[in-house]
Design a protein around this motif. Structure first.
Motif, short mmCIF file in Angstrom:
data_model
loop_
_atom_site.label_atom_id
_atom_site.label_comp_id
_atom_site.label_asym_id
_atom_site.label_seq_id
_atom_site.Cartn_x
_atom_site.Cartn_y
_atom_site.Cartn_z
N GLY A 153 0.82 -1.21 0.00
CA GLY A 153 0.00 0.00 0.00
C GLY A 153 0.85 1.26 0.00
N TRP A 154 2.05 1.15 0.62
CA TRP A 154 2.91 2.34 0.68
C TRP A 154 3.32 2.79 -0.72
CZ3 TRP A 154 4.55 -1.18 4.89
CH2 TRP A 154 4.15 -0.72 6.15
N ASP A 155 3.61 1.83 -1.60
CA ASP A 155 3.99 2.20 -2.98
C ASP A 155 2.92 3.07 -3.63
OD1 ASP A 155 6.46 1.10 -3.30
OD2 ASP A 155 5.77 -0.74 -4.28
N GLU A 156 1.67 2.77 -3.29
CA GLU A 156 0.57 3.51 -3.92
C GLU A 156 0.18 4.74 -3.14
OE1 GLU A 156 -2.69 1.06 -5.61
OE2 GLU A 156 -1.51 -0.61 -4.82
N GLY A 157 0.89 5.00 -2.04
CA GLY A 157 0.65 6.23 -1.29
C GLY A 157 -0.33 6.10 -0.14
N TYR A 158 -0.77 4.86 0.17
CA TYR A 158 -1.68 4.69 1.31
C TYR A 158 -0.91 4.72 2.62
CZ TYR A 158 -5.12 3.14 -2.12
OH TYR A 158 -5.97 3.08 -3.18
N ALA A 159 -1.54 5.26 3.66
CA ALA A 159 -0.90 5.28 4.99
C ALA A 159 -1.14 3.97 5.72
CB ALA A 159 -1.46 6.44 5.81
N VAL A 160 -2.23 3.27 5.34
CA VAL A 160 -2.60 2.03 6.02
C VAL A 160 -2.28 0.85 5.10
CG1 VAL A 160 -4.54 0.70 6.95
CG2 VAL A 160 -4.42 3.18 7.33
N PRO A 161 -1.29 0.02 5.46
CA PRO A 161 -0.93 -1.09 4.59
C PRO A 161 -1.89 -2.26 4.71
CG PRO A 161 0.45 -1.11 6.54
CD PRO A 161 -0.43 0.11 6.65
N SER A 162 -1.96 -3.05 3.65
CA SER A 162 -2.74 -4.29 3.65
C SER A 162 -1.80 -5.46 3.88
CB SER A 162 -3.44 -4.49 2.31
OG SER A 162 -4.46 -3.54 2.17
N LEU A 163 -2.18 -6.31 4.81
CA LEU A 163 -1.33 -7.44 5.21
C LEU A 163 -1.81 -8.73 4.56
CD1 LEU A 163 -0.18 -8.28 8.82
CD2 LEU A 163 -1.44 -9.98 7.50
N GLY A 164 -0.86 -9.58 4.20
CA GLY A 164 -1.19 -10.93 3.73
C GLY A 164 -0.12 -11.89 4.20
N ILE A 165 -0.54 -13.11 4.58
CA ILE A 165 0.46 -14.12 4.94
C ILE A 165 0.02 -15.49 4.46
CG2 ILE A 165 1.29 -12.98 7.05
CD1 ILE A 165 -0.09 -15.28 8.63
N ALA A 166 0.99 -16.36 4.27
CA ALA A 166 0.72 -17.78 4.02
C ALA A 166 1.89 -18.57 4.60
CB ALA A 166 0.59 -18.07 2.54
N ILE A 167 1.55 -19.70 5.19
CA ILE A 167 2.56 -20.61 5.76
C ILE A 167 2.54 -21.88 4.93
CG2 ILE A 167 3.25 -21.89 7.83
CD1 ILE A 167 3.40 -18.77 8.07
#
Ligand code: COA
Length: 160
Positions: A78-92
């Motif tokens: 999200g930071w690349d696009e200028g958002y202050a709030v990032p979106s999280l994703g994970i996979a194990i």
């Protein structure tokens, strides 16, 4: 080389070109397990692994690695696009679940987001993805329906 002392210890690492093949193998394990049905932030192809391994930008792509095998993959975007709030994703990795690695990776990503001054984190999850829903709720995410997100719940966690 495989006998180098300590090489088997797990590390959290930023993605880098030497991780392209291990990442592609990890993506392929996720697809074989059908996890791409519930987690699809981008295609899980060798091309996507090559691209992520060479990523340089403001967003976060990290892995848990042991003996050149990727055991977990996490992102804050999200930071690349200028958002202050990032979106999280994970996979194990399917073979590395239920040992606390998902929770550890979440805490690592929370700390990184706090370190960068993010006020909160956003994520999306399918309601039937019970293990992910339980993990996120236990970490304080508030999950709710959002018509703009189709079948997925949207979750937010404030970072104090
Ligand atoms: C969801 C996922 C990340 C959990 O990773 P994990 O390493 O197995 O999780 P952990 O061992 O750290 O367990 C953390 C919590 O997850 C929940 N959890 C994990 N496995 C579970 C299961 N089989 N059933 C119910 N809850 C489960 C529990 O709340 C657990 O906490 P507890 O151990 O205190 O009970 C993993 O199953 C995964 O990668 N799934 C496929 C990809 C995916 O769905 N990603 C999220 C997309 S939104």
């Amino acid at each position: 080389m495989s006998d180098e002392p300590g090489r088997g210890q797990m590390e959290f690492r930023r993605l880098a070109p030497d991780l392209e093949r291990p990442l592609a193998e990890f993506f392929s394990a996720l697809v074989a397990a059908g996890d791409d049905r519930v987690f699809h932030p981008h295609p899980f192809t060798p091309e996507a692994a090559a691209e992520r391994a060479r990523y340089s930008g403001e967003d976060v792509y990290c892995v848990a690695v042991a003996r050149d095998q990727v055991l977990g993959y996490g992102m804050l975007r999200g930071w690349d696009e200028g958002y202050a709030v990032p979106s999280l994703g994970i996979a194990i990795h399917p073979a590395a679940r239920s040992i606390g690695l998902g929770r550890a990776l979440m805490l690592y990503l929370h700390a990184e987001a706090r370190r960068r001054g993010a006020p909160r984190i956003r994520l999306k999850v399918y309601p039937e993805n019970t293990s992910a829903v339980a993990l996120y709720r236990s970490l304080g995410y508030e999950l709710c329906r959002d018509d703009g997100e189709g079948d997925q719940l949207v979750g937010f966690k404030a970072l104090g």
